[in-house]
Scaffold this active site. Structure first.
Site, PDB file in Angstrom:
ATOM      1  N   THR A  83       0.848  -1.198   0.000  1.00 38.70           N
ATOM      2  CA  THR A  83       0.000   0.000   0.000  1.00 38.70           C
ATOM      3  C   THR A  83       0.877   1.239   0.000  1.00 38.70           C
ATOM      4  OG1 THR A  83      -1.826  -1.077   1.126  1.00 38.70           O
ATOM      5  CG2 THR A  83      -1.678   1.311   1.380  1.00 38.70           C
ATOM      6  N   ILE A 100      -8.432   3.285   4.212  1.00 41.24           N
ATOM      7  CA  ILE A 100      -8.082   2.097   3.437  1.00 41.24           C
ATOM      8  C   ILE A 100      -7.004   2.445   2.414  1.00 41.24           C
ATOM      9  CG2 ILE A 100     -10.338   0.969   3.628  1.00 41.24           C
ATOM     10  CD1 ILE A 100     -10.658   1.880   0.624  1.00 41.24           C
ATOM     11  N   SER A 101      -6.523   1.414   1.731  1.00 41.38           N
ATOM     12  CA  SER A 101      -5.539   1.606   0.676  1.00 41.38           C
ATOM     13  C   SER A 101      -6.206   2.297  -0.513  1.00 41.38           C
ATOM     14  CB  SER A 101      -5.012   0.222   0.267  1.00 41.38           C
ATOM     15  OG  SER A 101      -4.225   0.339  -0.885  1.00 41.38           O
ATOM     16  N   ALA A 102      -5.614   3.399  -0.970  1.00 43.04           N
ATOM     17  CA  ALA A 102      -6.153   4.101  -2.141  1.00 43.04           C
ATOM     18  C   ALA A 102      -5.283   3.831  -3.363  1.00 43.04           C
ATOM     19  CB  ALA A 102      -6.228   5.594  -1.870  1.00 43.04           C
ATOM     20  N   MET A 251      -8.210  -2.591  -6.171  1.00 41.31           N
ATOM     21  CA  MET A 251      -9.151  -1.607  -5.665  1.00 41.31           C
ATOM     22  C   MET A 251     -10.014  -1.147  -6.834  1.00 41.31           C
ATOM     23  SD  MET A 251      -6.072   1.049  -5.103  1.00 41.31           S
ATOM     24  CE  MET A 251      -5.363  -0.175  -4.051  1.00 41.31           C
TER      25      MET A 251
END
Ligand SMILES: C[S@@+](CC[C@H](N)C(=O)[O-])C[C@H]1O[C@@H](n2cnc3c(N)ncnc32)[C@H](O)[C@@H]1O
Length: 391
Positions: A83, A100-102, A251
């Site tokens: 991440t 959260i992970s973007a 994502m």
């Protein structure tokens, strides 16, 4: 190539990169991409990453921190997704905020597998959706003419930093800050489009901007159970091809740089007021990835999840409208608890019935057709009698 930067010596990173390339070679015999992992320095693209600590908090691991340097370097050259940017889900909404992970640097063996399936040749013009760190763009530049490599990301900071890092290695691909759902029409047509973020439906712009005979590689069916699909564009403006039997776990495509939509909650916080229903379908069916994928097709933007605690399997399903079901098997048999406008476990039951009738197809027996007006999944053949629309 002056690539090591101030933190790492050439000898040091080359030894790590050679080990990473060996891991890639072990996972993918004969891939023409193996060598690229030995010579493109991943650490230039990942000067820091985020990792969850024992308390579940996301903490930064930085190459510039002497206390973390050894761990940073080892993990940067491990076969791990890292991440690299955090985001808030639904900032400003009344819902519980969630970090959260973007953006992330994809797992190297997955990158190699996708690049192999992309079947890109040095003369090809390629568009990547989801520049992120720029590492995948660097691998493409290494094997293709860098002037033929195009890459877009929705976040301006990511494009800026990727551009600088790529230039430091002497690569000059075309980078654009834009919503990849629209492709990049100014530089079309492309021979190949590769998406490193997940989608629910294939943006038709990608088909329109790929030359006939060209390929689109993307993870389709966002929702946690998507699979990679490889579509070939035809002269009639349609694209068609099989799913590939491996997930990207990417994502989902976001529509603005700062807004990340909250995924459906998987475990309801309140069971108060819920209703019960019988079922004969064991929640463990969702442990089978092929069925979880097929089921995702029927759930649309809903989600499903399963877990086992002390021998008891529980499945949770959330429909797009927020209705949820929790199904548990144990000594009492199988029980569905649900709430909302309907019981979403019925959707799982229907999907399972159809999947069984079709002979329990794995994802690679299914395929996707995209036209200007519709897109649908088929089984075994594009003209199969069973099809399911992607919406
Ligand atoms: C898994 S990361 C990409 C990894 C990248 N290829 C690399 O090598 O580091 C997914 C990326 O998709 C980007 N993204 C999300 N929605 C997007 C959109 N609508 N258009 C373009 N990029 C998008 C995110 O900002 C994120 O950087």
């Amino acid at each position: 190539m002056t690539s090591a930067g101030p933190l790492v010596t050439d000898t040091e990173w080359r030894a790590h990169a050679a080990a990473l390339a060996a891991t890639v070679a072990e996972a993918l015999a004969d891939s023409e991409w193996t060598q690229a992992f030995a010579v493109v320095p991943r650490h230039v693209f990942v000067p820091r990453f985020f990792r969850r600590d024992a308390a579940g908090e996301l903490v930064a691991i930085e190459g510039s921190n002497p206390a973390q340097r050894a761990q940073w370097l080892a993990e940067v050259y491990s076969d791990t997704a890292l991440t690299t940017q955090l985001g808030q889900i639904d900032p400003g909404s009344t819902l519980r905020p969630l970090t959260i992970s973007a953006s992330s640097s994809t797992q190297p063996t997955l990158m190699a597998r996708m690049l192999t399936d992309l079947d890109a040749h040095p003369s090809h013009r390629v568009l990547e959706i989801g520049t992120g760190t720029g590492y995948n763009a660097a691998l493409l530049c290494h094997r293709l003419h860098d002037g033929h490599v195009h890459s877009v990301d929705i976040h301006p900071d990511l494009i800026r930093t990727a551009q600088t890092r790529l230039a430091s290695l002497g690569y000059q691909p075309r980078l654009g800050c834009r919503d990849g759902a629209h492709g990049w029409v100014e530089h079309a047509p492309y021979d190949r489009i590769i998406a490193t973020c997940g989608i629910s439906t294939v943006p038709y712009a990608w088909v329109a901007q790929t030359r006939p005979g060209g390929l689109i590689l993307t993870e389709a069916l966002a929702g946690g159970h998507g699979m990679l699909a490889r579509l070939t564009v035809a002269t009639d403006g349609t694209a068609c091809g099989p799913f590939l039997n491996y997930p990207g776990l990417f994502m989902a495509l976001r529509r603005t740089p700062h807004r990340i939509t909250r995924p459906a909650e998987l475990i309801p916080e309140q069971l108060h007021g819920a209703r019960h229903a019988p079922t004969t379908l064991d929640p463990a069916v969702l442990a089978e990835p092929a069925f979880a994928f097929f089921c995702q097709l029927h759930l649309g933007s809903g989600r499903s999840h399963h877990y086992v605690v002390e021998g008891t399997t529980t499945a949770t399903v959330v429909a797009p409208d927020g209705s949820w079901a929790q199904t548990t098997s144990g000594t009492h048999g199988v029980l569905v608890t649900f709430d909302g406008t309907h019981n979403p476990w019925h959707t799982v039951e229907t999907a399972h019935h159809i999947w069984t009738q079709l002979g329990r197809p794995p994802p690679c027996a299914l395929g996707l057709t995209v036209t200007p007006h519709t897109q649908y999944v088929w089984c075994q053949h594009p003209d199969s009698t069973w099809t399911h629309p992607l919406t």
